[in-house]
Design a protein around this motif. Structure first.
Motif, PDB file in Angstrom:
ATOM      1  N   LEU A  27      -5.347 -11.286  29.489  1.00 13.18           N
ATOM      2  CA  LEU A  27      -6.255 -10.426  28.740  1.00 13.18           C
ATOM      3  C   LEU A  27      -6.511 -10.999  27.358  1.00 13.18           C
ATOM      4  O   LEU A  27      -5.589 -11.443  26.684  1.00 13.18           O
ATOM      5  CB  LEU A  27      -5.654  -9.025  28.571  1.00 13.18           C
ATOM      6  N   CYS A  28      -7.776 -10.949  26.947  1.00 14.08           N
ATOM      7  CA  CYS A  28      -8.127 -11.241  25.561  1.00 14.08           C
ATOM      8  C   CYS A  28      -8.478  -9.908  24.927  1.00 14.08           C
ATOM      9  O   CYS A  28      -9.312  -9.158  25.456  1.00 14.08           O
ATOM     10  CB  CYS A  28      -9.306 -12.204  25.480  1.00 14.08           C
ATOM     11  N   VAL A  29      -7.812  -9.583  23.825  1.00 10.07           N
ATOM     12  CA  VAL A  29      -7.976  -8.293  23.164  1.00 10.07           C
ATOM     13  C   VAL A  29      -8.573  -8.501  21.779  1.00 10.07           C
ATOM     14  O   VAL A  29      -7.964  -9.157  20.937  1.00 10.07           O
ATOM     15  CB  VAL A  29      -6.624  -7.558  23.030  1.00 10.07           C
ATOM     16  N   LEU A  30      -9.778  -7.955  21.574  1.00  8.12           N
ATOM     17  CA  LEU A  30     -10.400  -7.934  20.255  1.00  8.12           C
ATOM     18  C   LEU A  30     -10.064  -6.572  19.669  1.00  8.12           C
ATOM     19  O   LEU A  30     -10.422  -5.536  20.249  1.00  8.12           O
ATOM     20  CB  LEU A  30     -11.911  -8.133  20.372  1.00  8.12           C
ATOM     21  N   LEU A  31      -9.343  -6.549  18.538  1.00  5.70           N
ATOM     22  CA  LEU A  31      -8.793  -5.305  18.005  1.00  5.70           C
ATOM     23  C   LEU A  31      -9.398  -4.955  16.657  1.00  5.70           C
ATOM     24  O   LEU A  31      -9.364  -5.759  15.723  1.00  5.70           O
ATOM     25  CB  LEU A  31      -7.274  -5.427  17.860  1.00  5.70           C
ATOM     26  N   GLY A  32      -9.957  -3.747  16.577  1.00  5.62           N
ATOM     27  CA  GLY A  32     -10.509  -3.245  15.320  1.00  5.62           C
ATOM     28  C   GLY A  32      -9.664  -2.103  14.797  1.00  5.62           C
ATOM     29  O   GLY A  32      -9.376  -1.149  15.523  1.00  5.62           O
ATOM     30  N   LEU A  33      -9.279  -2.203  13.545  1.00 15.03           N
ATOM     31  CA  LEU A  33      -8.445  -1.179  12.915  1.00 15.03           C
ATOM     32  C   LEU A  33      -9.291  -0.298  12.009  1.00 15.03           C
ATOM     33  O   LEU A  33     -10.084  -0.794  11.216  1.00 15.03           O
ATOM     34  CB  LEU A  33      -7.322  -1.838  12.107  1.00 15.03           C
ATOM     35  N   SER A  34      -9.087   1.009  12.123  1.00 16.69           N
ATOM     36  CA  SER A  34      -9.839   1.997  11.352  1.00 16.69           C
ATOM     37  C   SER A  34      -9.010   2.490  10.170  1.00 16.69           C
ATOM     38  O   SER A  34      -7.780   2.469  10.212  1.00 16.69           O
ATOM     39  CB  SER A  34     -10.174   3.164  12.279  1.00 16.69           C
ATOM     40  N   VAL A  35      -9.694   2.998   9.168  1.00 18.34           N
ATOM     41  CA  VAL A  35      -9.005   3.571   8.008  1.00 18.34           C
ATOM     42  C   VAL A  35      -8.140   4.765   8.407  1.00 18.34           C
ATOM     43  O   VAL A  35      -7.202   5.114   7.700  1.00 18.34           O
ATOM     44  CB  VAL A  35      -9.997   4.006   6.898  1.00 18.34           C
ATOM     45  N   GLU A  36      -8.436   5.382   9.558  1.00 17.10           N
ATOM     46  CA  GLU A  36      -7.715   6.575   9.993  1.00 17.10           C
ATOM     47  C   GLU A  36      -6.539   6.273  10.917  1.00 17.10           C
ATOM     48  O   GLU A  36      -5.828   7.190  11.321  1.00 17.10           O
ATOM     49  CB  GLU A  36      -8.690   7.509  10.717  1.00 17.10           C
ATOM     50  N   ASP A  37      -6.308   5.018  11.271  1.00 12.48           N
ATOM     51  CA  ASP A  37      -5.277   4.683  12.242  1.00 12.48           C
ATOM     52  C   ASP A  37      -3.868   4.916  11.711  1.00 12.48           C
ATOM     53  O   ASP A  37      -3.585   4.694  10.536  1.00 12.48           O
ATOM     54  CB  ASP A  37      -5.406   3.226  12.699  1.00 12.48           C
ATOM     55  N   THR A  38      -3.014   5.374  12.633  1.00 13.83           N
ATOM     56  CA  THR A  38      -1.610   5.621  12.318  1.00 13.83           C
ATOM     57  C   THR A  38      -0.749   4.928  13.375  1.00 13.83           C
ATOM     58  O   THR A  38      -1.268   4.351  14.339  1.00 13.83           O
ATOM     59  CB  THR A  38      -1.291   7.133  12.356  1.00 13.83           C
ATOM     60  N   GLN A  39       0.533   5.062  13.228  1.00 13.03           N
ATOM     61  CA  GLN A  39       1.489   4.519  14.192  1.00 13.03           C
ATOM     62  C   GLN A  39       1.244   5.094  15.586  1.00 13.03           C
ATOM     63  O   GLN A  39       1.401   4.404  16.585  1.00 13.03           O
ATOM     64  CB  GLN A  39       2.906   4.835  13.719  1.00 13.03           C
ATOM     65  N   LYS A  40       0.837   6.349  15.647  1.00 15.14           N
ATOM     66  CA  LYS A  40       0.582   7.006  16.929  1.00 15.14           C
ATOM     67  C   LYS A  40      -0.550   6.289  17.683  1.00 15.14           C
ATOM     68  O   LYS A  40      -0.441   6.054  18.884  1.00 15.14           O
ATOM     69  CB  LYS A  40       0.216   8.468  16.693  1.00 15.14           C
ATOM     70  N   GLU A  41      -1.634   5.954  16.999  1.00 14.25           N
ATOM     71  CA  GLU A  41      -2.742   5.242  17.636  1.00 14.25           C
ATOM     72  C   GLU A  41      -2.312   3.845  18.070  1.00 14.25           C
ATOM     73  O   GLU A  41      -2.673   3.379  19.145  1.00 14.25           O
ATOM     74  CB  GLU A  41      -3.954   5.145  16.695  1.00 14.25           C
TER      75      GLU A  41
END
Length: 160
Positions: A27-41
């Protein structure tokens, strides 16, 4: 958090003309992080990526095995542009996590992925670098994953 997950026969990352990472089938994973992300996400997305059934089993039955079941590799690439909002024709990235915070969070994502799977099977690009990502999509199979947002308190939905 958003992840574009592609089933690949191979994938690699090149920075400045030098290949810095590559995988075979996986798998190739392109990952986008949001200002709202937490450990749970973060934990949710790691679980989804590793358990996503996009591979065939030994008898050829499609959509029955995960990357972990098949002992395939994972290549992760940080991609803030996944949190783009268009303002007319101009991209706006204010929903993407700021660079300083994102690098630490992305490294935590990689650490969780490696702990949950096999560290030697999890590769990545170079955070913040201008990269060329070479993806040989298998199928093609591309799946978008999005972490659930924290539940909204109904009392906060109304202004009085």
């Amino acid at each position: 958090m958003k992840a574009i997950v592609q089933r690949v026969t191979r994938a690699s990352v090149t920075v400045g003309g030098e290949q810095i990472s590559s995988i075979g089938r996986g798998l190739c994973v392109l990952l986008g992080l949001s200002v709202e992300d937490t450990q749970k996400e973060l934990e949710h997305i790691v679980r989804k990526i590793l358990n996503l059934r996009v591979f065939e089993d030994e008898s050829g039955k499609q959509w029955s095995k995960s990357v972990m079941d098949q002992q395939y590799e994972v290549l992760c690439v940080s991609q803030f542009t996944l949190h783009c909002i268009l303002k007319g024709n101009k991209p706006d990235y204010h929903m993407a996590m700021p660079t300083e915070q994102a690098e630490t969070f992305y490294n935590s994502f990689l650490e969780h992925l490696r702990k949950a799977y096999k560290p030697e099977f999890v590769k990545d690009g170079k955070f913040g670098a201008y990269m060329q990502v070479h993806i040989q999509n298998d199928g093609p199979v591309t799946i978008e994953l999005e972490s659930p947002l924290a539940p909204i308190d109904s009392k906060q939905m109304f202004c009085y």
